[in-house]
Structure formats: structure tokens, C-alpha cells
Enzyme design. Structure first.
Site: not given
Length: 378
Positions: A90, A154, A248, A258, A269
Site C-alpha cells: 500500500q 496502512h 467510518e 476515536y 479478517y
């Protein structure tokens, strides 16, 4: 939803696929009829998009290229002068943003996956630069997420300027370090707020907190790939990937927690619970969430005059969902969601940006990535 396809000659035609780069597809949606057409293609997994004052687009490719694209879709060779980038998983070259004072200082900002000195680990970093002909000059790293870890997942990372000129950077939890999102001694799973030179604003919420990194604005996040400033309130709204379910939309306020990975609407997963449930005292609940996940990506508020009935709405691009979600927002509530383009385009959508003339521009996330434009159609 009624869809009809127009050829270059303006005649109705039946196509094997509902979306074609050779023409445009006209969509009758709940509040507006609009055309979607390809402006440019041949981009390798485009990630970020920003407009220069003359209408030229600045586009990042995750593989590690930064390109200029003209308003009529001409894609220029990659700019030279980027720092070393880890383009794996990513990671890669991520978001791009234009300085609010670009007209006077010519500075741009970009986020990327930065390797450690030994190349064994990496983290999200942010640099600023100026464009001189075909290269970047005066490249200056202004932020580096700490600590670096061995991961290809991430990274975040959206760049958003607040109304006061400070820069918000959304940062992922790096997947393997999700518990770090609940502590203030690291940048994993955080939103940070910095000045354009990398210094820390004196009114950041944790500047006087012992053991806390002063750049931190909010914490308890998983992997935020969308962020925008609300056009009326000036508040930061963000989009966050859940695990398996639980994407979200949050209003990111100074100093608040949060919840990730203590509270989430998603599951692990392969199944199995994460954390302690949906809610907990001292932790914020999302304004909106998705079950199942869409894999939300870039987002924007619409403020233009080309689509009067969309003004104030939020648009959210998604990867797995291959859809553009229009969220009807009133105050701090989402009243309704309309999903667009899932059938007509059928591709992973990485980002959505409002152009200077009031059209919406989308990036498709694939090896032949495209810039799509949404314009009004009678």
C-alpha cells in the site's frame, strides 16, 4: 437510475460496456443529471490529485511518479527530484496538496513511504518542494512518522490545509502496530497537525502533555485515506478504513480518541471480535459507518455552483465498493446516502476532488488509471 450513453457524434448507441473512454455516459441521479467522461488515462495507480491555479492537475502515482496533467488531459513525463520512496504494498507516493499561498511561494506538498537508513523499515513522511520546469527543487522533508516499522500496509495518508494554514496529515496504524493507536508516544493511527515548515502549532492539544508527541491532533484511528475541511464550520472530517466492516466518517477534533482498536463496528479478517464492542466512554463514535465495508478512500465536500442541489454534500470514493457515495449532510448528521457509478464505471475509485470550475474529478485505482470528470447534463 437511468443510464444512457452518447457517442462522439451525439447519437444514442448501445455499447458492450456501460462506460467508454471514447464517449461519455450520462446518469440521471437523485438530485442531478451528470455526464462522466475520461479526461486522461495511462496513469499507474494514481493516488493524489490537486489543481494548480492555472487549472493544471498535479497527480501522484503510487509507483513513485509525480506528473502534471493539462486541463485537456495531456499527461506530461514524471517530474524529477523526488526523494527515495518505498513503493511496495500500500506504500509509495501518496497524496499531493498545494500551499494556500502557492501564488506567492509556489510550494507543493506530498506524502510518501519513506525508508529507514538501512532500508529495513519505513513510515509515512511529508515533504514540500517547488516545481521548476520538469523537476522538483528545494525539496524539504517537513515530517516523518515515528517510529518506522517493517510493514507495507496502512500508511494513511491525506494532506489537508486548515483554514488557519496549518497542515493536517492522516496516518495509518501500520496494521501490525494497531495497539499503538491508543498511546501518544508514537504517530501510528493518528492525525497530526503541523505548520508548513514542519514546526508544531502552539495550540496543538498535547504540546504540554508529558510523554506525548506534540504533533498529534487526534488518535485512535486505523487507516485514514480521506479527509476534508467542512466549508462552513472549518472542522476536519475524515474517512477511515475499518477491518472487516466498519468503515467510518468522523469529525476529527483536537485531543479526542476515536477508539481503534478498542471500539469498532468491524470484525477481524476471517471472523472474530476486535476490542470491546461498539462504544466506550471517552471514545468517539463515528458520524457514519458502513457494514459491510466499501474500503473508503478520498473524500470532498461539494461547494461549487455547477450542481446546486449537491452543495454541502460529501462525496466519498471507494476501492472495494467501486462506488462514489454522495452523503446528504445536515449539521453533523448524515441523513441519506446515494451510491453512484458502481454500474457505469465499475472500477476502484481512489480519490474525488472538486475542480476550480465546479466539476468533480475522480481517480481510478489501477495500472491504467484514469482521471474522470463529472459535469452537469441537461
Amino acid at each position: 437510475m437511468l443510464t444512457r450513453t452518447l457517442t462522439a457524434l451525439g447519437l444514442a448507441a448501445a455499447l458492450a460496456a456501460p462506460f467508454s473512454a471514447s464517449g461519455k455516459t450520462v446518469i440521471d441521479s437523485e438530485r442531478a443529471n451528470f455526464a462522466v467522461e475520461t479526461i486522461a488515462e495511462g496513469l499507474k495507480n494514481p493516488w493524489g490529485l490537486a489543481f494548480l491555479p492555472d487549472g493544471t492537475m498535479l497527480v501522484s502515482e503510487r509507483a513513485g511518479n509525480l506528473r502534471l496533467v493539462s486541463a485537456d488531459g495531456q499527461v506530461w513525463p514524471a517530474l524529477k527530484g523526488l526523494p527515495e520512496i518505498v513503493a511496495k504494498g500500500q506504500g509509495g507516493l501518496l497524496d499531493v496538496a498545494i500551499d494556500p499561498d502557492y501564488a506567492t511561494n509556489g510550494r507543493i506538498y506530498f506524502s510518501y513511504s519513506e525508508p529507514s537508513e538501512d532500508g529495513d523499515s519505513n513510515s509515512t513522511a511529508v515533504a514540500s518542494a517547488r516545481i521548476d520546469d520538469d523537476q522538483l527543487v528545494d525539496v524539504t522533508r517537513i515530517f516523518s512518522q515515528q517510529p518506522k516499522v517493517k510493514s507495507t500496509s496502512h500508511f494513511g495518508s491525506r494532506l489537508v490545509f486548515g483554514s488557519d494554514g496549518t497542515l493536517f496529515v492522516t496516518l495509518g496504524d501500520r496494521y501490525s502496530r494497531k495497539d499503538d493507536a491508543q498511546t501518544l508516544d508514537n504517530h501510528h493511527g493518528k492525525v497530526v497537525r503541523i505548520n508548513t515548515d514542519g514546526s508544531v502549532p502552539s495550540d496543538n492539544p498535547f504540546v504540554d502533555t508529558e510523554g506525548a508527541l506534540p504533533e498529534i491532533w487526534s488518535y485512535g484511528h486505523r487507516n485514514m485515506q480521506g479527509a476534508a475541511i467542512h466549508p462552513q464550520t472549518g472542522a476536519l472530517w475524515s474517512g477511515e478504513h475499518g477491518a472487516q466492516g466498519g468503515d467510518e466518517i468522523n469529525i476529527d477534533r483536537a485531543g479526542l480518541n476515536y477508539g481503534w482498536p478498542v471500539v469498532t463496528y468491524g470484525e477481524d479478517y476471517g471472523g472474530g471480535e476486535i476490542g470491546e464492542g461498539f462504544k466506550k466512554d471517552g471514545m468517539e463514535t463515528p458520524v457514519y459507518y458502513w457494514l459491510p465495508s466499501l474500503a473508503t478512500a478520498g473524500l470532498t465536500f461539494y461547494t461549487g455552483d455547477k450542481f446546486p442541489d449537491w452543495q454541502g454534500d460529501m462525496f466519498v470514493a471507494s476501492l472495494k465498493g467501486q462506488t462514489l457515495s454522495r452523503l446528504d449532510i445536515e449539521g453533523e448528521r448524515v441523513l441519506h446516502e446515494e451510491r453512484l457509478l458502481q454500474d457505469e464505471v465499475g472500477k476502484r475509485l481512489r480519490h474525488v476532488v472538486q475542480g476550480p470550475e465546479g466539476y468533480l474529478y475522480l481517480l481510478t485505482d489501477d495500472s491504467n488509471g484514469a482521471i474522470l470528470r463529472l459535469s452537469p447534463e441537461e
